[in-house]
Design an enzyme around this catalytic site. Structure first.
Site, PDB file in Angstrom:
ATOM      1  CG  ASP A  91      47.538  37.689  43.480  1.00  0.00           C
ATOM      2  OD1 ASP A  91      47.600  37.457  42.253  1.00  0.00           O
ATOM      3  OD2 ASP A  91      48.457  38.232  44.118  1.00  0.00           O
TER       4      ASP A  91
ATOM      5  CG  HIS B 261      49.018  33.341  45.164  1.00  0.00           C
ATOM      6  ND1 HIS B 261      50.056  34.226  44.997  1.00  0.00           N
ATOM      7  CD2 HIS B 261      48.153  33.952  46.021  1.00  0.00           C
ATOM      8  CE1 HIS B 261      49.831  35.322  45.703  1.00  0.00           C
ATOM      9  NE2 HIS B 261      48.694  35.172  46.351  1.00  0.00           N
TER      10      HIS B 261
ATOM     11  CG  HIS C 264      47.650  33.307  50.568  1.00  0.00           C
ATOM     12  ND1 HIS C 264      47.946  34.281  51.508  1.00  0.00           N
ATOM     13  CD2 HIS C 264      47.471  33.959  49.403  1.00  0.00           C
ATOM     14  CE1 HIS C 264      47.911  35.469  50.923  1.00  0.00           C
ATOM     15  NE2 HIS C 264      47.635  35.295  49.648  1.00  0.00           N
TER      16      HIS C 264
ATOM     17  CG  HIS D 232      43.713  40.276  45.997  1.00  0.00           C
ATOM     18  ND1 HIS D 232      44.217  41.536  45.799  1.00  0.00           N
ATOM     19  CD2 HIS D 232      44.723  39.522  46.503  1.00  0.00           C
ATOM     20  CE1 HIS D 232      45.506  41.552  46.163  1.00  0.00           C
ATOM     21  NE2 HIS D 232      45.830  40.344  46.594  1.00  0.00           N
TER      22      HIS D 232
END
Length: 210
Positions: free
Chosen positions: A33, A84, A88, A180
């Site tokens: 991510d 995503h 964010h 991540h």
């Protein structure tokens, strides 16, 4: 308290989301991510390549626009790009219209990189924060993806060794595992990822994209 796996009641409440894959084989589904960024994503790609591992990258749209060459490296290596949101954002703090616009803007940035868009794109809500009405809105166009195992690599108070032990403890066949490719996660991710891959490769696991 570190939450490595969502409680069962939450998973049932959001049963339209994808939490894990079928445990029919020794396959794990690594996801990354918050990228792509030039400081971290190339390290992830090199590490995955060493184990012939494929993964899914849930991209922040703003990063895709800023670093399109890095995003193309992800695609060229045979991995999957996914949504995503563009900035964010949390689904708990945005209006319905604002959140859906964030998702759409991110998807436009991703589609611009590919000759043919995904038939049904993947989308992961930042922080896992989303509402049931938003999931219903997104469902016709997107598969909303959550996770089975959260490494907590982004938490700088969490020692790398603890992060790795917890990832081992919660991983099962078919797990969707969250890492991540971000600056915040760099220390833990760079420690955990190669050791995680080496451990499960020795056990005969494969690593696939969603």
């Amino acid at each position: 308290m570190h939450l490595f796996r969502m409680p069962a009641p939450v998973r049932r409440l959001f049963s339209d989301c994808l939490w894990t894959m079928p445990a029919t084989s020794q396959t794990l589904y690594l996801t990354f991510d918050d990228g792509p960024i030039p400081e971290e994503t190339p390290f992830v790609l090199e590490t995955l390549a060493a184990y012939q591992a494929k993964a899914t990258f849930f991209c922040v749209g703003d990063n895709v626009v800023r670093h399109p060459a890095v995003a193309r490296q992800v695609l060229a290596a045979g991995h999957r790009l996914a949504n995503h949101t563009f900035h964010h954002v949390s689904g708990w703090s945005r209006s319905r219209a604002s959140y859906l616009a964030e998702v759409d803007e991110c998807q436009q940035a991703l589609d611009a990189l590919r000759p043919a868009p995904d038939v049904r794109p993947l989308m992961r809500p930042p922080y896992g924060r989303i509402t049931r009405p938003l999931v219903r809105e997104l469902k016709p166009s997107y598969q909303v993806v959550m996770w089975d195992t959260l490494t907590c690599d982004y938490d700088r108070t969490f020692a790398p060794e603890e992060c790795l032990r917890a990832a081992f403890h919660y991983t099962r066949p078919g797990s969707i595992v969250v890492f991540h490719d971000s600056l915040k996660a760099s220390r833990n991710m760079r420690y955990v990822l190669p050791r995680y891959l080496a451990h499960y490769a020795r056990l005969g696991y494969q690593f696939a994209s969603l």
